[in-house]
Design a protein around this motif. Structure first.
Motif, PDB file in Angstrom:
ATOM      1  N   GLU A 102     -10.598   2.003  -8.544  1.00  0.00           N
ATOM      2  CA  GLU A 102     -10.850   0.716  -7.898  1.00  0.00           C
ATOM      3  C   GLU A 102      -9.792   0.327  -6.873  1.00  0.00           C
ATOM      4  O   GLU A 102      -9.946  -0.680  -6.180  1.00  0.00           O
ATOM      5  CB  GLU A 102     -10.961  -0.383  -8.957  1.00  0.00           C
ATOM      6  CG  GLU A 102      -9.693  -0.597  -9.771  1.00  0.00           C
ATOM      7  CD  GLU A 102      -9.638   0.257 -11.029  1.00  0.00           C
ATOM      8  OE1 GLU A 102      -8.934  -0.147 -11.973  1.00  0.00           O
ATOM      9  OE2 GLU A 102     -10.295   1.319 -11.060  1.00  0.00           O
ATOM     10  N   ARG A 103      -8.716   1.127  -6.742  1.00  0.00           N
ATOM     11  CA  ARG A 103      -7.649   0.746  -5.808  1.00  0.00           C
ATOM     12  C   ARG A 103      -7.356   1.829  -4.761  1.00  0.00           C
ATOM     13  O   ARG A 103      -6.424   1.701  -3.991  1.00  0.00           O
ATOM     14  CB  ARG A 103      -6.373   0.404  -6.577  1.00  0.00           C
ATOM     15  CG  ARG A 103      -5.704   1.548  -7.291  1.00  0.00           C
ATOM     16  CD  ARG A 103      -4.410   1.123  -8.015  1.00  0.00           C
ATOM     17  NE  ARG A 103      -4.688   0.239  -9.116  1.00  0.00           N
ATOM     18  CZ  ARG A 103      -4.327  -1.054  -9.132  1.00  0.00           C
ATOM     19  NH1 ARG A 103      -3.645  -1.563  -8.123  1.00  0.00           N
ATOM     20  NH2 ARG A 103      -4.635  -1.807 -10.173  1.00  0.00           N
ATOM     21  N   THR A 104      -8.151   2.894  -4.752  1.00  0.00           N
ATOM     22  CA  THR A 104      -7.864   4.039  -3.885  1.00  0.00           C
ATOM     23  C   THR A 104      -8.933   4.221  -2.816  1.00  0.00           C
ATOM     24  O   THR A 104     -10.128   4.239  -3.117  1.00  0.00           O
ATOM     25  CB  THR A 104      -7.761   5.336  -4.708  1.00  0.00           C
ATOM     26  OG1 THR A 104      -6.745   5.184  -5.698  1.00  0.00           O
ATOM     27  CG2 THR A 104      -7.418   6.515  -3.815  1.00  0.00           C
TER      28      THR A 104
ATOM     29  N   ASP B 157       0.416  -2.970  -8.996  1.00  0.00           N
ATOM     30  CA  ASP B 157      -0.811  -3.485  -8.393  1.00  0.00           C
ATOM     31  C   ASP B 157      -0.869  -3.183  -6.902  1.00  0.00           C
ATOM     32  O   ASP B 157      -1.066  -4.066  -6.061  1.00  0.00           O
ATOM     33  CB  ASP B 157      -0.945  -4.988  -8.633  1.00  0.00           C
ATOM     34  CG  ASP B 157      -2.349  -5.508  -8.308  1.00  0.00           C
ATOM     35  OD1 ASP B 157      -3.296  -4.694  -8.321  1.00  0.00           O
ATOM     36  OD2 ASP B 157      -2.484  -6.716  -8.016  1.00  0.00           O
TER      37      ASP B 157
ATOM     38  N   LEU C  80      -2.433  -0.977  -3.553  1.00  0.00           N
ATOM     39  CA  LEU C  80      -3.526  -0.194  -2.997  1.00  0.00           C
ATOM     40  C   LEU C  80      -2.989   1.167  -2.580  1.00  0.00           C
ATOM     41  O   LEU C  80      -1.795   1.317  -2.283  1.00  0.00           O
ATOM     42  CB  LEU C  80      -4.126  -0.907  -1.784  1.00  0.00           C
ATOM     43  CG  LEU C  80      -4.804  -2.253  -2.045  1.00  0.00           C
ATOM     44  CD1 LEU C  80      -5.198  -2.898  -0.724  1.00  0.00           C
ATOM     45  CD2 LEU C  80      -6.011  -2.092  -2.953  1.00  0.00           C
TER      46      LEU C  80
ATOM     47  N   LEU D 130       0.826  -1.196   0.000  1.00  0.00           N
ATOM     48  CA  LEU D 130       0.000   0.000   0.000  1.00  0.00           C
ATOM     49  C   LEU D 130       0.867   1.255   0.000  1.00  0.00           C
ATOM     50  O   LEU D 130       1.918   1.295   0.651  1.00  0.00           O
ATOM     51  CB  LEU D 130      -0.901  -0.047   1.236  1.00  0.00           C
ATOM     52  CG  LEU D 130      -1.976   0.989   1.466  1.00  0.00           C
ATOM     53  CD1 LEU D 130      -3.177   0.352   2.169  1.00  0.00           C
ATOM     54  CD2 LEU D 130      -1.453   2.134   2.331  1.00  0.00           C
TER      55      LEU D 130
ATOM     56  N   LEU E 239     -13.636  -2.049  -1.323  1.00  0.00           N
ATOM     57  CA  LEU E 239     -12.737  -1.395  -0.371  1.00  0.00           C
ATOM     58  C   LEU E 239     -13.513  -0.841   0.820  1.00  0.00           C
ATOM     59  O   LEU E 239     -13.079  -0.966   1.973  1.00  0.00           O
ATOM     60  CB  LEU E 239     -11.955  -0.282  -1.071  1.00  0.00           C
ATOM     61  CG  LEU E 239     -10.840  -0.751  -1.998  1.00  0.00           C
ATOM     62  CD1 LEU E 239     -10.328   0.419  -2.841  1.00  0.00           C
ATOM     63  CD2 LEU E 239      -9.700  -1.372  -1.211  1.00  0.00           C
TER      64      LEU E 239
END
Length: 395
Positions: free
Chosen positions: A233-235, A203, A205, A173, A261
């Motif tokens: 989609e990752r934040t 990849d 987060l 992350l 998330l």
């Protein structure tokens, strides 16, 4: 009755052994004992808009939020947060699945890291960092990997090559903070694009702390990281009412993110406070709908205060890094013949009648932060003028 404990086992969890009483408590106590002006801890000395305060009173009287509010937050506030993100940034959020209300941004940070980080995971954080980042990473069992913002001309800048080199196969992350506390740096669109590309490529987060989003000055602009390609989609984006509306004691924050998330963060959050700030949630929902004139006037007022304090510090002999965001000014004390920020700040209340915070407390690499000291300018104009006068007389 005396409790028997093994001398081989300390009472405090080893993950928290490096964290004692916060520097804010120590400096605030010094302010009280000496009568010094407290420019250390970042809270305003006046309340926010009267109509927002009255909205909280009305909610209390009408019985709104006096019992447990819904776990994700009241629908009115979640809808208001989603509308704010859409109106300002073009970010579309489903209030029911993509917004989570928290007990301030601090709980949002804790819940996000506890939910998303497992023991052994590496978390990259921009150094210097808000002190709760380190504690929350430790509680999650993660490994903190600092990437240092360093002075460059009149501001602190991120070295993107250093950030890229810090990523390993164990990195889970990125913890990003912009506008950045304590340096006042606002990451540029190009820097954010590079961070987004790195996150997608590896990849990763991303948890992004954007609580000072409405305090951006001069030519700087705040651009949410979630707006970049591949980042929605990752934040996990964290916001807060405390800094924007000057009601820091209400502790109302929020998370916006993709449903998966938000579900993960809510799983951790429900075992922290469960819920909080019921009546204040109704008031913050109304606050977020204030006209743009409020946000403009708020920013303009803080800009005047920034310049007032920065000028006073420069006249006193400090090197001043005039911030592009937040309500903190970082200074370099070496022009004053000083090199130890801790010693300087501990002596400052008696020496000048002013309290500040040593930036080294926000660093893993303490030597990097040793000569830097932070002052808060979210105070009344008269208080800042008096502080500048005292500092000028002392140095």
């Amino acid at each position: 009755m005396t409790r028997m404990t093994s001398s081989a086992r300390p009472l405090l969890n080893r993950r928290l052994a490096e964290f004692g009483t916060t520097i804010f408590a120590e400096m605030s106590a010094l302010a009280l004992s000496t009568g010094a002006i407290n420019l250390g801890q970042g809270f305003p000395d006046t309340d926010g808009p009267e109509e927002v305060r009255e909205a909280a009173v009305r909610a209390l009287r009408d019985g709104l939020g006096n019992q447990y509010p819904p776990g994700p937050g009241i629908p009115e506030l979640r809808t208001a947060v989603a509308a704010h993100q859409q109106r300002r940034y073009g970010l579309s959020c489903d209030p029911d699945r993509e917004v989570l209300v928290t007990a301030g941004a601090t709980e949002a940070i804790a819940a996000s890291l506890l939910a998303l980080v497992e023991p052994g995971d590496e978390v990259i954080a921009l150094e210097p960092y808000y002190d709760s980042y380190a504690a929350c990473i430790a509680m999650a069992g993660g490994r903190r990997v600092p990437v240092t913002l360093r002075p460059h001309e009149d501001s602190f800048r991120l070295d993107l090559d250093e950030l890229r080199d810090a990523v390993t196969d164990r990195t889970r992350l990125l913890l990003i903070n912009s506008p950045h506390n304590p340096t006042g740096t606002v990451l540029t669109r190009a820097e954010l694009a590079a961070i987004a590309e790195l996150a997608v490529e590896r990849d990763l987060l991303v948890v992004t702390d954007e609580v000072y989003e409405h305090l951006v000055f001069d030519e700087a602009e705040h651009v949410p990281l979630a707006t970049f390609p591949g980042m929605r989609e990752r934040t996990v984006t964290i916001g807060s009412a405390g800094k924007t509306f000057s009601f820091t004691g209400w502790k109302v924050g929020w998370v916006t993110a993709a449903p998966e998330l938000v579900t993960a963060v809510r799983s951790a959050k429900q075992y922290l406070t469960y819920v909080a700030s019921g009546p204040f949630q109704y008031a913050v929902a109304e606050a977020l709908a204030l006209p743009e004139s409020y946000f403009t006037a708020f920013r303009d007022d803080m800009l005047v205060k920034r310049d007032l304090l920065a000028a006073g510090l420069e006249e006193a002999g400090f090197r001043v890094f005039r911030p592009s965001g937040t309500y903190f000014v970082t200074t370099d004390i070496r022009p004053l013949g000083e090199t130890d920020g801790f010693a300087f700040c501990r002596a400052l209340p008696e020496r000048a009648g002013v309290v500040a915070i040593p930036n080294a407390v926000f660093y893993d690499h303490r030597e990097e932060g040793a000569p830097f000291v932070r002052f808060a300018f979210c105070k009344r104009t008269g208080v800042l003028e008096e502080a500048a006068k005292r500092l000028g007389a002392a140095f």
